[in-house]
Design a protein around this motif. Structure first.
Motif, PDB file in Angstrom:
ATOM      1  N   LYS A  41      -6.627   3.622 -15.460  1.00 16.73           N
ATOM      2  CA  LYS A  41      -7.020   2.468 -15.674  1.00 16.73           C
ATOM      3  C   LYS A  41      -6.506   1.158 -14.750  1.00 16.73           C
ATOM      4  CE  LYS A  41      -7.874   3.553 -20.518  1.00 16.73           C
ATOM      5  NZ  LYS A  41      -7.348   3.501 -21.852  1.00 16.73           N
ATOM      6  N   GLU A  42      -7.461   0.768 -13.825  1.00 20.41           N
ATOM      7  CA  GLU A  42      -7.023  -0.093 -12.836  1.00 20.41           C
ATOM      8  C   GLU A  42      -6.315  -1.478 -13.480  1.00 20.41           C
ATOM      9  OE1 GLU A  42      -9.520  -2.880 -10.109  1.00 20.41           O
ATOM     10  OE2 GLU A  42      -9.428  -0.987  -9.173  1.00 20.41           O
ATOM     11  N   LEU A  43      -6.799  -1.983 -14.570  1.00 26.47           N
ATOM     12  CA  LEU A  43      -6.014  -3.354 -14.632  1.00 26.47           C
ATOM     13  C   LEU A  43      -4.481  -2.923 -15.184  1.00 26.47           C
ATOM     14  CD1 LEU A  43      -8.777  -5.177 -16.759  1.00 26.47           C
ATOM     15  CD2 LEU A  43      -7.858  -5.710 -14.399  1.00 26.47           C
ATOM     16  N   GLU A  44      -4.546  -1.756 -15.976  1.00 31.90           N
ATOM     17  CA  GLU A  44      -3.028  -1.357 -16.449  1.00 31.90           C
ATOM     18  C   GLU A  44      -2.278  -1.125 -15.201  1.00 31.90           C
ATOM     19  OE1 GLU A  44      -3.205   1.519 -19.339  1.00 31.90           O
ATOM     20  OE2 GLU A  44      -4.290   0.500 -20.642  1.00 31.90           O
ATOM     21  N   LEU A  45      -2.745  -0.531 -14.059  1.00 28.78           N
ATOM     22  CA  LEU A  45      -2.223   0.007 -13.065  1.00 28.78           C
ATOM     23  C   LEU A  45      -1.543  -1.444 -12.404  1.00 28.78           C
ATOM     24  CD1 LEU A  45      -1.346   2.532 -11.633  1.00 28.78           C
ATOM     25  CD2 LEU A  45      -3.338   2.588 -10.328  1.00 28.78           C
ATOM     26  N   LEU A  46      -2.442  -2.222 -12.156  1.00 29.39           N
ATOM     27  CA  LEU A  46      -2.144  -3.427 -11.289  1.00 29.39           C
ATOM     28  C   LEU A  46      -0.871  -4.242 -12.249  1.00 29.39           C
ATOM     29  CD1 LEU A  46      -5.712  -4.970 -10.453  1.00 29.39           C
ATOM     30  CD2 LEU A  46      -4.156  -3.543  -9.247  1.00 29.39           C
ATOM     31  N   SER A  99      -1.915  -6.721  -6.234  1.00 26.71           N
ATOM     32  CA  SER A  99      -3.298  -7.074  -6.115  1.00 26.71           C
ATOM     33  C   SER A  99      -4.101  -5.886  -5.994  1.00 26.71           C
ATOM     34  CB  SER A  99      -3.727  -7.897  -4.811  1.00 26.71           C
ATOM     35  OG  SER A  99      -3.294  -7.350  -3.592  1.00 26.71           O
ATOM     36  N   ARG A 100      -5.540  -5.918  -6.196  1.00 24.26           N
ATOM     37  CA  ARG A 100      -6.395  -4.759  -6.282  1.00 24.26           C
ATOM     38  C   ARG A 100      -6.251  -3.913  -4.831  1.00 24.26           C
ATOM     39  NH1 ARG A 100      -9.214  -7.659 -10.090  1.00 24.26           N
ATOM     40  NH2 ARG A 100      -9.750  -6.515 -11.763  1.00 24.26           N
ATOM     41  N   THR A 101      -6.257  -4.704  -3.596  1.00 18.01           N
ATOM     42  CA  THR A 101      -6.649  -4.126  -2.396  1.00 18.01           C
ATOM     43  C   THR A 101      -5.423  -3.057  -2.152  1.00 18.01           C
ATOM     44  OG1 THR A 101      -7.585  -6.053  -1.438  1.00 18.01           O
ATOM     45  CG2 THR A 101      -6.664  -4.486   0.245  1.00 18.01           C
ATOM     46  N   PRO A 102      -4.293  -3.291  -2.148  1.00 23.43           N
ATOM     47  CA  PRO A 102      -3.388  -2.088  -1.774  1.00 23.43           C
ATOM     48  C   PRO A 102      -3.498  -0.829  -2.851  1.00 23.43           C
ATOM     49  CG  PRO A 102      -2.008  -3.884  -2.743  1.00 23.43           C
ATOM     50  CD  PRO A 102      -3.416  -4.588  -2.444  1.00 23.43           C
ATOM     51  N   VAL A 103      -3.608  -1.071  -4.128  1.00 22.05           N
ATOM     52  CA  VAL A 103      -3.695  -0.112  -5.031  1.00 22.05           C
ATOM     53  C   VAL A 103      -5.150   0.666  -4.728  1.00 22.05           C
ATOM     54  CG1 VAL A 103      -4.118   0.280  -7.591  1.00 22.05           C
ATOM     55  CG2 VAL A 103      -2.373  -1.327  -6.592  1.00 22.05           C
ATOM     56  N   ARG A 104      -6.287  -0.097  -4.715  1.00 20.05           N
ATOM     57  CA  ARG A 104      -7.290   0.888  -4.176  1.00 20.05           C
ATOM     58  C   ARG A 104      -7.381   1.468  -2.877  1.00 20.05           C
ATOM     59  NH1 ARG A 104     -12.384  -3.484  -5.938  1.00 20.05           N
ATOM     60  NH2 ARG A 104     -11.782  -3.301  -8.153  1.00 20.05           N
ATOM     61  N   GLU A 105      -6.628   0.907  -1.936  1.00 19.72           N
ATOM     62  CA  GLU A 105      -6.489   1.691  -0.886  1.00 19.72           C
ATOM     63  C   GLU A 105      -5.513   2.966  -1.037  1.00 19.72           C
ATOM     64  OE1 GLU A 105      -4.617  -0.996   1.905  1.00 19.72           O
ATOM     65  OE2 GLU A 105      -6.679  -1.883   2.493  1.00 19.72           O
ATOM     66  N   ALA A 106      -4.665   2.905  -1.683  1.00 19.88           N
ATOM     67  CA  ALA A 106      -3.678   4.073  -2.340  1.00 19.88           C
ATOM     68  C   ALA A 106      -4.483   5.029  -3.016  1.00 19.88           C
ATOM     69  CB  ALA A 106      -2.592   3.745  -3.097  1.00 19.88           C
ATOM     70  N   LEU A 107      -5.514   4.678  -3.964  1.00 17.44           N
ATOM     71  CA  LEU A 107      -6.165   5.566  -4.642  1.00 17.44           C
ATOM     72  C   LEU A 107      -7.420   6.290  -3.843  1.00 17.44           C
ATOM     73  CD1 LEU A 107      -6.951   3.506  -7.898  1.00 17.44           C
ATOM     74  CD2 LEU A 107      -5.541   5.476  -7.602  1.00 17.44           C
ATOM     75  N   ILE A 108      -7.736   5.515  -2.789  1.00 19.13           N
ATOM     76  CA  ILE A 108      -8.707   6.255  -1.893  1.00 19.13           C
ATOM     77  C   ILE A 108      -7.943   7.514  -1.052  1.00 19.13           C
ATOM     78  CG2 ILE A 108      -9.949   5.859   0.507  1.00 19.13           C
ATOM     79  CD1 ILE A 108     -10.696   3.090  -0.622  1.00 19.13           C
ATOM     80  N   LEU A 109      -6.749   7.092  -0.795  1.00 17.08           N
ATOM     81  CA  LEU A 109      -6.036   8.237   0.246  1.00 17.08           C
ATOM     82  C   LEU A 109      -5.696   9.205  -0.918  1.00 17.08           C
ATOM     83  CD1 LEU A 109      -4.617   9.348   2.511  1.00 17.08           C
ATOM     84  CD2 LEU A 109      -2.534   7.794   1.967  1.00 17.08           C
ATOM     85  N   LEU A 110      -5.409   9.069  -2.132  1.00 14.78           N
ATOM     86  CA  LEU A 110      -4.938  10.153  -3.015  1.00 14.78           C
ATOM     87  C   LEU A 110      -6.414  10.982  -3.356  1.00 14.78           C
ATOM     88  CD1 LEU A 110      -2.773   7.945  -5.386  1.00 14.78           C
ATOM     89  CD2 LEU A 110      -2.082  10.046  -4.031  1.00 14.78           C
ATOM     90  N   LYS A 111      -7.359  10.381  -3.289  1.00 16.24           N
ATOM     91  CA  LYS A 111      -8.645  10.879  -3.665  1.00 16.24           C
ATOM     92  C   LYS A 111      -8.979  11.725  -2.320  1.00 16.24           C
ATOM     93  CE  LYS A 111     -13.571  10.372  -4.014  1.00 16.24           C
ATOM     94  NZ  LYS A 111     -14.794   9.295  -4.079  1.00 16.24           N
ATOM     95  N   PHE A 150       0.898  -1.098   0.006  1.00 18.43           N
ATOM     96  CA  PHE A 150       0.036  -0.119  -0.154  1.00 18.43           C
ATOM     97  C   PHE A 150       0.935   1.202  -0.070  1.00 18.43           C
ATOM     98  CE2 PHE A 150      -1.239   3.276   3.002  1.00 18.43           C
ATOM     99  CZ  PHE A 150      -2.220   4.037   2.351  1.00 18.43           C
ATOM    100  N   SER A 151       1.869   1.304   0.585  1.00 15.12           N
ATOM    101  CA  SER A 151       2.631   2.328   0.886  1.00 15.12           C
ATOM    102  C   SER A 151       3.441   2.753  -0.235  1.00 15.12           C
ATOM    103  CB  SER A 151       3.685   2.494   2.031  1.00 15.12           C
ATOM    104  OG  SER A 151       4.542   1.461   2.107  1.00 15.12           O
ATOM    105  N   PHE A 152       3.942   1.583  -0.727  1.00 12.37           N
ATOM    106  CA  PHE A 152       4.792   1.821  -2.138  1.00 12.37           C
ATOM    107  C   PHE A 152       3.676   2.288  -3.454  1.00 12.37           C
ATOM    108  CE2 PHE A 152       6.029   0.227  -6.270  1.00 12.37           C
ATOM    109  CZ  PHE A 152       7.381   0.699  -6.423  1.00 12.37           C
ATOM    110  N   ALA A 153       2.602   1.774  -3.502  1.00 17.37           N
ATOM    111  CA  ALA A 153       1.537   2.120  -4.281  1.00 17.37           C
ATOM    112  C   ALA A 153       1.142   3.458  -4.193  1.00 17.37           C
ATOM    113  CB  ALA A 153       0.277   1.114  -4.357  1.00 17.37           C
ATOM    114  N   GLN A 173     -18.362   9.512 -13.399  1.00 19.91           N
ATOM    115  CA  GLN A 173     -19.041   8.724 -14.192  1.00 19.91           C
ATOM    116  C   GLN A 173     -18.588   7.327 -14.002  1.00 19.91           C
ATOM    117  OE1 GLN A 173     -19.424  10.551 -17.828  1.00 19.91           O
ATOM    118  NE2 GLN A 173     -20.793  11.930 -17.252  1.00 19.91           N
ATOM    119  N   GLY A 174     -18.266   6.745 -12.902  1.00 22.40           N
ATOM    120  CA  GLY A 174     -17.789   5.226 -12.896  1.00 22.40           C
ATOM    121  C   GLY A 174     -16.258   5.060 -13.266  1.00 22.40           C
ATOM    122  N   GLY A 175     -15.650   6.276 -13.632  1.00 22.88           N
ATOM    123  CA  GLY A 175     -14.132   6.084 -13.807  1.00 22.88           C
ATOM    124  C   GLY A 175     -13.342   6.525 -12.772  1.00 22.88           C
ATOM    125  N   THR A 176     -12.094   6.287 -12.816  1.00 21.74           N
ATOM    126  CA  THR A 176     -11.023   7.170 -11.901  1.00 21.74           C
ATOM    127  C   THR A 176     -10.111   7.816 -12.758  1.00 21.74           C
ATOM    128  OG1 THR A 176     -11.165   5.315 -10.191  1.00 21.74           O
ATOM    129  CG2 THR A 176      -9.411   6.854 -10.074  1.00 21.74           C
TER     130      THR A 176
END
Length: 225
Positions: free
Chosen positions: A36-41, A47-59, A13-16, A68-71
């Protein structure tokens, strides 16, 4: 997106989080660009979990937004840039005045070495990324020298849109010696306790970016909101 070798993290998570934030602040990931999540992963090999947590903090920090459903990388907020400019002017004025009252010899030596690095970059590579890093270090050393290291971090992290605008201005910083000469002037102001010159010198130093603001906005209109 780029993977910077100097960025480390104790957890995935911290690295992402750090690598994404650095890419956004350096404009490797452009304002308004879809993430694009798949490209990012695949790029991060995570895995999805640390990347999504990182995106939440950045948000939460205002660097990422959902539309509209995209990041997407958030566009630069013009008002936040202006707020950051005003805050930096007010804080750095007080810091420089304090440095004129008392500044350790140890930190005067560090500033001299930093100026030597700036001079070397200007005479050789004129690498704007390298110069940006040394530029930030110069100002940070002044804050540290008067005992306000945490305030510099607060100022930098509190106005991230100001940082991104500064990144867009980096190329201009190495086209001439204006910024470098300004740093040498700050050094002399502190060394010789020239308090009366703090405000005019700092104003000239910061106003150059403000003066370029409209040109940058016109050149990259889709980067701003």
């Amino acid at each position: 997106m780029k993977i910077y070798s100097h960025i480390m993290g104790k957890t995935s998570f911290s690295f992402a989080y750090r690598i994404l934030k650095e890419n956004i602040l350096r404009l490797d990931m452009k304002p308004g660009e879809e993430i694009k999540e798949l490209e990012l992963l695949a790029t991060l090999n995570m895995s999805r979990t640390p990347v999504r947590e990182a995106l939440i903090l950045l948000k939460h920090e205002g660097l990422v937004e959902n539309i509209q459903g995209g990041t997407y990388v958030s566009k630069i907020n013009k008002e936040k840039f202006k707020d950051g400019t005003l805050m930096r002017m007010a804080i750095e004025e007080k810091i420089l005045l304090k440095a004129c009252d008392s500044f350790p010899d140890e930190y005067m030596e560090k500033l001299e070495k930093n100026l030597a690095k700036q001079d070397y970059i200007m005479r050789t590579s004129r690498d704007y990324i390298e110069f940006r890093n040394v530029d930030l270090e110069f100002h940070q050393l002044i804050f540290e020298g008067v005992g306000h290291k945490n305030l510099f971090t607060f100022m930098s992290d509190g106005f991230l849109d100001y940082q991104r605008m500064g990144m867009m201005f980096c190329v201009d910083k190495i086209r001439d010696d204006f910024v470098f000469k300004g740093h040498k002037e700050f050094f002399d102001i502190i060394k010789n306790k020239r308090k009366d010159d703090v405000v005019p010198t700092l104003t000239a130093h910061l106003n150059r970016l403000i003066g370029k603001f409209d040109d940058i906005c016109n050149e990259h209109p889709y980067y701003f909101k």
